[in-house]
Scaffold this active site. Structure first.
Site, PDB file in Angstrom:
ATOM      1  N   LYS A  63      40.520  41.966  41.703  1.00  0.00           N
ATOM      2  CA  LYS A  63      40.777  41.916  40.261  1.00  0.00           C
ATOM      3  C   LYS A  63      39.554  41.495  39.453  1.00  0.00           C
ATOM      4  CE  LYS A  63      45.756  41.274  40.539  1.00  0.00           C
ATOM      5  NZ  LYS A  63      46.923  40.472  40.128  1.00  0.00           N
ATOM      6  N   GLY A 106      42.756  35.185  38.965  1.00  0.00           N
ATOM      7  CA  GLY A 106      42.892  36.360  38.116  1.00  0.00           C
ATOM      8  C   GLY A 106      44.247  36.467  37.460  1.00  0.00           C
ATOM      9  N   ARG A 165      37.940  24.951  37.732  1.00  0.00           N
ATOM     10  CA  ARG A 165      38.464  26.254  37.309  1.00  0.00           C
ATOM     11  C   ARG A 165      39.623  26.084  36.335  1.00  0.00           C
ATOM     12  NH1 ARG A 165      39.988  31.177  41.432  1.00  0.00           N
ATOM     13  NH2 ARG A 165      41.600  29.730  42.169  1.00  0.00           N
TER      14      ARG A 165
END
Length: 274
Positions: A74, A138, A164
């Protein structure tokens, strides 16, 4: 019924690995057959190391009309398409490619919008809700933006990589209208919990959250698609929670993807269910 293959059949491929649990080919081929469309969707198992070579070769297939993208491609597919649809802004991933007759490939992403649409079709509203989203990859990134845009009051993002989740929280917060922050995967106090990690695909996976802290008023969504409920959904059901597996999101994605690929007429035939 299997789709009828002719010399002018338009080909749509699903690329990723592993694909043993993939539902897209069955779903799209059923829709193509019902609508008597000369098109077929086939699974193409491609590993990360071979993606670039695969793309180079497939660009020579003139009857390739589109590609559906799943893990682990992705993010990496962003580097090989020619144009990006507006849905990809800020998300950093794509899950469908439209192959134009002029040879240009256009990437879009409907993971997030499909998840929200799937929830809404099952009567789950995000308006004013406190949402815990586990997984900032993703799919998680796309879902985060869509959940915030759908009117959630608070969105907590959790990921094994705290950097993240923090980065994603900061990007989503810029949309405004929703309080977004990175935090723990503790489900207590949240109206909706969404698992956007791969945890649960295998029976020996650990739980993505501490399911013992769920309460019966919490809606639990696990975007994993498999024939049997994941351990998370089974535990949530034992606590009296409303649960959704990956099928509603999958259908939502399919409807949006069909419209993007030029099959608006097929998508409009299924306003209430597939």
């Amino acid at each position: 019924m299997h789709p009828r293959i002719t010399g002018s059949t338009r080909i749509y491929g699903l690329i990723g690995t592993p694909l043993k649990s993939a539902k897209s080919p069955m779903l799209l081929n059923t829709l193509f057959t019902d609508a008597q469309v000369d098109a077929v969707c086939i699974p193409l198992e491609v590993g990360s190391a071979n993606l670039a070579e695969f793309v180079r070769g497939m660009r020579f297939v003139s009857n390739l009309a589109g590609l559906l993208i799943t893990m682990p491609h992705k993010q990496s597919m962003l580097d090989v398409v020619d144009d990006l649809h507006s849905t990809t802004q800020q998300i950093g991933a794509i899950n469908v490619v439209r192959c134009h007759p002029n040879g240009r490939w256009e990437g879009a992403v409907f993971d997030g919008l499909g998840c929200v649409l799937g929830m809404q079709r099952q009567g789950v509203s995000l308006l004013g809700k406190s949402v815990l989203l586990v997984g900032a990859g993703g799919s998680g990134s796309a879902i985060a933006f869509a959940v915030a845009a759908a009117g959630a009051r608070v969105l907590t993002l959790s990921d094994l990589d705290p950097h993240r989740s923090l980065d994603l929280a900061q990007r989503v917060a810029k949309q405004g209208g929703c309080a977004v922050h990175a935090g723990s995967a503790d489900p207590k106090g949240h109206d909706i919990v969404i698992n956007a990690t791969p945890l649960g695909m295998s029976s020996d996976d650990p739980m993505p959250i501490d399911a013992e802290r769920l309460t019966s008023t919490t809606v639990v969504v696990d975007i994993i698609t498999r024939s049997e409920p994941t351990a998370l959904l089974l535990k949530a059901q034992s606590h009296g929670c409303q649960t959704l597996d990956g099928q509603p999101m999958h259908v939502g994605q399919a409807l949006l993807t069909l419209s993007f690929l030029g099959f608006e007429d097929i998508a409009l035939r299924y306003p209430s269910g597939l």
